[in-house]
Write a protein that holds these residues in place. Structure first.
Motif, PDB file in Angstrom:
ATOM      1  N   GLU A  21     -57.869  34.584 -37.037  1.00 15.99           N
ATOM      2  CA  GLU A  21     -57.203  35.519 -36.120  1.00 15.99           C
ATOM      3  C   GLU A  21     -55.679  35.412 -36.266  1.00 15.99           C
ATOM      4  OE1 GLU A  21     -59.526  33.206 -34.855  1.00 15.99           O
ATOM      5  OE2 GLU A  21     -61.135  34.687 -35.104  1.00 15.99           O
ATOM      6  N   ASP A  22     -55.193  34.149 -36.409  1.00 17.18           N
ATOM      7  CA  ASP A  22     -53.750  33.944 -36.567  1.00 17.18           C
ATOM      8  C   ASP A  22     -53.251  34.634 -37.828  1.00 17.18           C
ATOM      9  OD1 ASP A  22     -53.338  32.578 -34.306  1.00 17.18           O
ATOM     10  OD2 ASP A  22     -53.297  30.573 -35.222  1.00 17.18           O
ATOM     11  N   VAL A  23     -54.005  34.454 -38.917  1.00 12.73           N
ATOM     12  CA  VAL A  23     -53.620  35.068 -40.189  1.00 12.73           C
ATOM     13  C   VAL A  23     -53.593  36.584 -40.021  1.00 12.73           C
ATOM     14  CG1 VAL A  23     -54.272  35.396 -42.595  1.00 12.73           C
ATOM     15  CG2 VAL A  23     -54.543  33.149 -41.528  1.00 12.73           C
ATOM     16  N   GLN A  24     -54.628  37.124 -39.393  1.00 14.96           N
ATOM     17  CA  GLN A  24     -54.689  38.561 -39.151  1.00 14.96           C
ATOM     18  C   GLN A  24     -53.470  39.039 -38.384  1.00 14.96           C
ATOM     19  OE1 GLN A  24     -56.516  41.150 -40.078  1.00 14.96           O
ATOM     20  NE2 GLN A  24     -57.424  39.684 -41.504  1.00 14.96           N
ATOM     21  N   ARG A  25     -53.128  38.262 -37.341  1.00 13.97           N
ATOM     22  CA  ARG A  25     -52.004  38.680 -36.488  1.00 13.97           C
ATOM     23  C   ARG A  25     -50.706  38.685 -37.278  1.00 13.97           C
ATOM     24  NH1 ARG A  25     -53.082  35.904 -32.025  1.00 13.97           N
ATOM     25  NH2 ARG A  25     -51.890  34.091 -32.715  1.00 13.97           N
ATOM     26  N   THR A  26     -50.489  37.617 -38.088  1.00 17.43           N
ATOM     27  CA  THR A  26     -49.269  37.566 -38.891  1.00 17.43           C
ATOM     28  C   THR A  26     -49.210  38.759 -39.840  1.00 17.43           C
ATOM     29  OG1 THR A  26     -49.346  35.163 -38.796  1.00 17.43           O
ATOM     30  CG2 THR A  26     -47.891  36.122 -40.429  1.00 17.43           C
ATOM     31  N   TYR A  27     -50.325  39.066 -40.479  1.00 21.25           N
ATOM     32  CA  TYR A  27     -50.349  40.232 -41.377  1.00 21.25           C
ATOM     33  C   TYR A  27     -49.976  41.500 -40.621  1.00 21.25           C
ATOM     34  CZ  TYR A  27     -52.099  38.173 -45.688  1.00 21.25           C
ATOM     35  OH  TYR A  27     -52.202  37.466 -46.844  1.00 21.25           O
ATOM     36  N   ALA A  28     -50.507  41.634 -39.405  1.00 22.72           N
ATOM     37  CA  ALA A  28     -50.210  42.832 -38.616  1.00 22.72           C
ATOM     38  C   ALA A  28     -48.724  42.901 -38.277  1.00 22.72           C
ATOM     39  CB  ALA A  28     -51.051  42.839 -37.335  1.00 22.72           C
ATOM     40  N   GLU A  29     -48.142  41.726 -37.931  1.00 27.72           N
ATOM     41  CA  GLU A  29     -46.714  41.701 -37.579  1.00 27.72           C
ATOM     42  C   GLU A  29     -45.844  42.010 -38.796  1.00 27.72           C
ATOM     43  OE1 GLU A  29     -47.127  38.447 -33.977  1.00 27.72           O
ATOM     44  OE2 GLU A  29     -46.238  37.832 -35.899  1.00 27.72           O
ATOM     45  N   VAL A  30     -46.229  41.462 -39.950  1.00 26.83           N
ATOM     46  CA  VAL A  30     -45.477  41.753 -41.173  1.00 26.83           C
ATOM     47  C   VAL A  30     -45.587  43.250 -41.491  1.00 26.83           C
ATOM     48  CG1 VAL A  30     -45.384  41.389 -43.671  1.00 26.83           C
ATOM     49  CG2 VAL A  30     -45.642  39.430 -42.146  1.00 26.83           C
ATOM     50  N   GLY A  31     -46.790  43.810 -41.273  1.00 20.55           N
ATOM     51  CA  GLY A  31     -46.979  45.248 -41.507  1.00 20.55           C
ATOM     52  C   GLY A  31     -46.062  46.078 -40.620  1.00 20.55           C
ATOM     53  N   ALA A  32     -45.950  45.674 -39.354  1.00 26.28           N
ATOM     54  CA  ALA A  32     -45.091  46.414 -38.422  1.00 26.28           C
ATOM     55  C   ALA A  32     -43.631  46.305 -38.853  1.00 26.28           C
ATOM     56  CB  ALA A  32     -45.260  45.853 -37.009  1.00 26.28           C
ATOM     57  N   TRP A  33     -43.247  45.093 -39.309  1.00 29.46           N
ATOM     58  CA  TRP A  33     -41.867  44.870 -39.772  1.00 29.46           C
ATOM     59  C   TRP A  33     -41.562  45.764 -40.972  1.00 29.46           C
ATOM     60  CZ3 TRP A  33     -39.491  42.809 -44.231  1.00 29.46           C
ATOM     61  CH2 TRP A  33     -38.180  42.352 -44.080  1.00 29.46           C
ATOM     62  N   LEU A  34     -42.559  45.834 -41.915  1.00 28.32           N
ATOM     63  CA  LEU A  34     -42.385  46.644 -43.119  1.00 28.32           C
ATOM     64  C   LEU A  34     -42.223  48.109 -42.762  1.00 28.32           C
ATOM     65  CD1 LEU A  34     -44.976  45.050 -45.551  1.00 28.32           C
ATOM     66  CD2 LEU A  34     -42.478  45.052 -45.773  1.00 28.32           C
ATOM     67  N   SER A  35     -43.025  48.594 -41.800  1.00 26.67           N
ATOM     68  CA  SER A  35     -42.914  50.033 -41.514  1.00 26.67           C
ATOM     69  C   SER A  35     -41.628  50.315 -40.741  1.00 26.67           C
ATOM     70  CB  SER A  35     -44.153  50.547 -40.791  1.00 26.67           C
ATOM     71  OG  SER A  35     -44.348  49.842 -39.605  1.00 26.67           O
ATOM     72  N   ARG A  36     -41.182  49.346 -39.919  1.00 26.51           N
ATOM     73  CA  ARG A  36     -39.925  49.560 -39.191  1.00 26.51           C
ATOM     74  C   ARG A  36     -38.741  49.621 -40.159  1.00 26.51           C
ATOM     75  NH1 ARG A  36     -36.592  46.173 -35.672  1.00 26.51           N
ATOM     76  NH2 ARG A  36     -38.098  44.476 -35.679  1.00 26.51           N
TER      77      ARG A  36
END
Lengths: 123, 414
Positions: A21-36
């Motif tokens: 779950e932690d790994v998933q969350r980090t990936y999601a946060e990195v994804g949000a950073w990339l799109s921002r």
């Protein structure tokens, strides 16, 4: 101005065993950073661990030496990099500050703004 | 003809200076007020920090040569701007790469809101080393010459020149912007500026008088902190630093003997302290506190106020001082703060208790002369003269400040 963000860490970083779950969350946060920051990012790459590295060493008056392992010999390692194009250092700092990946440090290096003649590349 | 001859002839006559000392004081005051304005104006119109700063520097050198002889011009800023702009024009016309900037310089810069803040934040950008921040602030904001910076910081001119070159090179190559930090960035960047100002203030504060003309760093730092408070309303930490500086200056008359020797806090003649200045500083602390964002400078100022308001050393409110140090340790933990707290504990709970706390700091503060001086005092009170002497000798070997050395030597003779 163009900068390279170097995502840095150390070999013996105490990393708590992360749950899927932690790994998933980090990936999601990195994804949000990339799109921002998408419009400012040229390219971004995660690197395989240092033991996959091969280094070519140049020494004066000798043919190049091929060496197993990374050039950086200490504990420090570069885990990835990101090329960005922003107005100034403060904008680069803002991106680095909000980087959600699990890194010890983000080093910001300005890129030399012109192309070097090839024979100067190694000096 | 003077470098700004056209200004003189247009009826802007200079006032002759009465004495060299007076002339120098007036020159220092004019630079303090004008150099930053000027650099900021030129950076804004040319967009080139390096060229702006060098042009102002040359104008300052011209002024140092002409003003003491010919008097301070009626409008020092106009005089300096004329000379600096002429220097910049000369430089640019010699250098084809800057051709596009000629047009910008030909314009009389329009009066803008005070942009010295931008200059200060650029000079104190967190991407610069502290020593570079300090040297560059003195150079660009105050118009110090390299020689003056070297004398003020007790460094060689070569070293200072190096620091300035390195800092300016980094501004250009790393792309440090010339701008005010956004409200989100201010919490990161304001502490850098305040730290530089506090360092400058302390450099001046400990300096002894004598040895010819020397610009007073404390006065300059105090002035700039005041400017920062005016320009950045609603920043309680800037007010806290201003209060702290004022409290230290208010007690300055008691800190040195007429020979320039340091006097310990317990032995100072408190009737020499400026009570009005202390009251004003306390009012500043209260204004900052009303903003309800506590920070280390406000707490340090509150501690200084505890000392300043006590009629005698013995009647100091030590429990309050210790409580404030505890608060400071939460906000900004440091071994030096723990040392100061231990010295307050000494007054409240005795030398034995204080010495135990000092022993815990031995590893971190072994190179800090005040640590060993304090140990010397504690050990002496406990009758352990041999150890006390050793601690005081160690302290003496670690400081180069003349006034501090004199005090330590005197303690060794007792």
């Amino acid at each position: 101005m163009k900068y390279i963000l170097l995502f840095c860490g150390t070999r013996d970083d105490p990393r708590p065993a992360s749950s899927p779950e932690d790994v998933q969350r980090t990936y999601a946060e990195v994804g949000a950073w990339l799109s921002r920051h998408g419009s400012r990012i040229g390219s971004i790459h995660q690197l395989q661990p240092p033991d996959t590295a091969t280094t070519v060493l140049f020494e004066r008056q000798r043919p190049p030496i091929v060496k197993d392992g990374p050039f950086l010999e200490g504990k420090e390692l570069v885990g990835g990099y990101c090329e960005i194009d922003v107005a100034n250092l403060d904008e680069a700092l803002e991106m680095a500050r909000t980087w959600p990946g699990r890194t010890r440090a983000v080093e910001i290096r300005p890129v030399v703004p012109h192309e070097l003649p090839r024979e100067l590349d190694r000096s | 003809m003077t470098p700004a001859g056209d200004l003189e002839s247009s009826g802007d006559a200079a006032r002759p200076a009465a004495s060299p000392a007076e002339a120098y004081a007036a020159v220092a005051a004019a630079f303090r007020e004008e150099a930053g304005h000027l650099t900021a104006t030129l950076v804004r119109s040319m967009g080139d920090f390096d060229l702006a700063e060098e042009s102002v520097q040359e104008a300052v050198l011209q002024a140092l040569e002409h003003w003491p002889r010919e008097g301070i011009p009626k409008r020092p800023s106009a005089w300096l701007l004329t000379v600096a702009r002429r220097r910049a024009l000369n430089r640019i016309s010699r250098d084809a790469r800057h051709a596009g900037k000629l047009a910008q310089l030909a314009w009389e810069p329009a009066p803008e809101p005070d942009d010295r803040l931008q200059l200060i934040f650029t000079c104190c950008h967190p991407a610069l080393r502290r020593e570079g921040q300090v040297a560059l602030t003195l150079r660009a904001v105050f118009g110090f010459t390299t020689g003056e910076i070297a004398r003020a910081l007790v460094a060689s001119e070569d070293a200072v020149a190096q620091r300035i070159v390195r800092a300016k090179r980094k501004i250009v190559s790393a792309g440090i912007p010339y701008r005010m930090p956004s409200p989100e960035e201010l919490p990161d960047q304001l502490p850098e500026v305040l730290a530089v100002l506090y360092l400058l203030f302390n450099e001046g504060h400990l300096a002894t008088a004598g040895s010819g003309w020397r610009r007073d760093l404390s006065e300059d730092a105090l002035w700039l902190t005041g400017l920062l408070c005016r320009l950045l309303r609603g920043e309680p930490e800037a007010l806290g630093l201003l209060a702290l500086m004022r409290l230290n200056l208010a007690r300055a008359a008691g800190r040195f003997t007429t020979n320039g020797d340091l006097v310990k806090l317990a032995d100072q003649n408190r009737s020499l302290w400026n009570r009005d200045a202390i009251r004003e500083a306390v009012a500043l602390i209260e204004r900052a506190a009303a903003m309800r964002r506590l920070g280390p400078y406000q707490v340090e100022a509150a501690i200084a106020a505890c000392h300043a308001e006590a009629p005698t050393f013995e009647s100091t409110d030590w429990p309050q001082v210790i409580a404030l140090y505890d608060l400071l340790l939460e906000l900004a933990p440091s071994p030096v703060v723990r040392l100061n707290r231990a010295l307050a504990v000494w007054q409240l709970a005795g030398a034995q208790a204080a010495l135990r706390q000092l022993d815990d700091l031995a590893g971190e503060l072994d190179d800090y002369h005040i640590y060993h001086a304090a140990r010397g005092e504690l050990l002496s009170e406990m009758g352990r003269e041999e150890q006390s002497r050793a601690a005081r000798l160690r302290a003496l070997s670690l400081t180069h400040n003349q006034a501090e050395r004199a005090l330590l030597r005197q303690r060794l003779l007792m």
